[in-house]
Design a protein around this motif. Structure first.
Motif, PDB file in Angstrom:
ATOM      1  N   PHE A  32       0.845  -1.189   0.000  1.00 32.43           N
ATOM      2  CA  PHE A  32       0.000   0.000   0.000  1.00 32.43           C
ATOM      3  C   PHE A  32       0.883   1.243   0.000  1.00 32.43           C
ATOM      4  O   PHE A  32       1.866   1.315   0.732  1.00 32.43           O
ATOM      5  CB  PHE A  32      -0.884  -0.022   1.245  1.00 32.43           C
ATOM      6  N   GLY A  33       0.537   2.220  -0.817  1.00 39.22           N
ATOM      7  CA  GLY A  33       1.314   3.449  -0.890  1.00 39.22           C
ATOM      8  C   GLY A  33       0.440   4.650  -1.204  1.00 39.22           C
ATOM      9  O   GLY A  33      -0.758   4.523  -1.478  1.00 39.22           O
ATOM     10  N   ILE A  34       1.041   5.813  -1.172  1.00 39.03           N
ATOM     11  CA  ILE A  34       0.324   7.062  -1.423  1.00 39.03           C
ATOM     12  C   ILE A  34      -0.330   7.062  -2.800  1.00 39.03           C
ATOM     13  O   ILE A  34      -1.412   7.609  -2.985  1.00 39.03           O
ATOM     14  CB  ILE A  34       1.245   8.288  -1.226  1.00 39.03           C
ATOM     15  N   ASP A  35       0.292   6.406  -3.778  1.00 40.90           N
ATOM     16  CA  ASP A  35      -0.280   6.347  -5.123  1.00 40.90           C
ATOM     17  C   ASP A  35      -1.622   5.624  -5.149  1.00 40.90           C
ATOM     18  O   ASP A  35      -2.417   5.830  -6.063  1.00 40.90           O
ATOM     19  CB  ASP A  35       0.691   5.677  -6.100  1.00 40.90           C
ATOM     20  N   ASP A  36      -1.870   4.774  -4.156  1.00 40.29           N
ATOM     21  CA  ASP A  36      -3.153   4.081  -4.078  1.00 40.29           C
ATOM     22  C   ASP A  36      -4.292   5.032  -3.730  1.00 40.29           C
ATOM     23  O   ASP A  36      -5.460   4.709  -3.935  1.00 40.29           O
ATOM     24  CB  ASP A  36      -3.093   2.956  -3.044  1.00 40.29           C
ATOM     25  N   VAL A  37      -3.961   6.190  -3.195  1.00 45.46           N
ATOM     26  CA  VAL A  37      -4.977   7.162  -2.777  1.00 45.46           C
ATOM     27  C   VAL A  37      -5.108   8.299  -3.794  1.00 45.46           C
ATOM     28  O   VAL A  37      -6.210   8.783  -4.057  1.00 45.46           O
ATOM     29  CB  VAL A  37      -4.639   7.733  -1.380  1.00 45.46           C
ATOM     30  N   LEU A  38      -3.994   8.725  -4.371  1.00 44.84           N
ATOM     31  CA  LEU A  38      -4.001   9.865  -5.293  1.00 44.84           C
ATOM     32  C   LEU A  38      -4.941   9.646  -6.469  1.00 44.84           C
ATOM     33  O   LEU A  38      -5.065   8.535  -6.971  1.00 44.84           O
ATOM     34  CB  LEU A  38      -2.587  10.118  -5.834  1.00 44.84           C
ATOM     35  N   GLY A  39      -5.604  10.726  -6.889  1.00 45.77           N
ATOM     36  CA  GLY A  39      -6.464  10.658  -8.063  1.00 45.77           C
ATOM     37  C   GLY A  39      -7.896  11.047  -7.757  1.00 45.77           C
ATOM     38  O   GLY A  39      -8.210  11.577  -6.689  1.00 45.77           O
ATOM     39  N   ILE A  40      -8.759  10.760  -8.705  1.00 47.18           N
ATOM     40  CA  ILE A  40     -10.177  11.103  -8.591  1.00 47.18           C
ATOM     41  C   ILE A  40     -10.968   9.848  -8.259  1.00 47.18           C
ATOM     42  O   ILE A  40     -10.785   8.796  -8.866  1.00 47.18           O
ATOM     43  CB  ILE A  40     -10.692  11.748  -9.894  1.00 47.18           C
ATOM     44  N   TRP A  41     -11.849   9.998  -7.286  1.00 45.64           N
ATOM     45  CA  TRP A  41     -12.685   8.908  -6.809  1.00 45.64           C
ATOM     46  C   TRP A  41     -14.146   9.311  -6.951  1.00 45.64           C
ATOM     47  O   TRP A  41     -14.535  10.397  -6.513  1.00 45.64           O
ATOM     48  CB  TRP A  41     -12.376   8.609  -5.348  1.00 45.64           C
TER      49      TRP A  41
END
Length: 127
Positions: A22-31
């Motif tokens: 799990f990393g920050i890239d898993d959260v970044l972006g549009i949801w």
């Protein structure tokens, strides 16, 4: 046996499927919000006893701990940018402060589950 273990480690290094940390890239972006308290979005959402015609509720998570929420509810579009988040890599969780209220969440692949201050569960899907 040591040879098989070494091959397994090398296979994991070479294969992207083994890098599921799990990393920050898993959260970044549009949801995009898929449901609120079990009510599908888009659709009619009942929240704290009131019904809302909810076209969309989108979250954007930016590098550096900033986030926004943009929604179209009852024909009105609003954006809230008083939003910060932190990621706990060890626990694979997200903590969000939106308009001074704390939200808790977890991420599993392209799905995020958030619990708002009223203990309402929001299900989001990453774009």
């Amino acid at each position: 046996m040591a040879r098989w273990l070494a091959l397994g480690v090398l296979g994991c290094i070479a294969a992207p499927a083994c890098s599921d940390a799990f990393g920050i890239d898993d959260v970044l972006g549009i949801w995009n919000t898929q449901s609120i308290n079990g009510y599908s979005v888009p659709g009619t959402v009942v929240y704290e006893g009131d019904s809302y015609d909810t076209q969309y509720v989108d979250w954007a998570f930016y590098d550096g701990g900033r986030c926004t929420l943009t929604q179209r509810v009852d024909g009105v579009t609003d954006t809230y940018d008083e939003c910060d988040y932190t990621v706990n890599l060890e626990q694979e969780t997200v903590s969000i402060v939106l308009l001074s209220e704390m939200w808790d969440g977890s991420v599993e692949e392209d799905s995020m589950t958030l619990t708002d201050p009223q203990d309402v569960v929001w299900i989001l899907r990453k774009q």
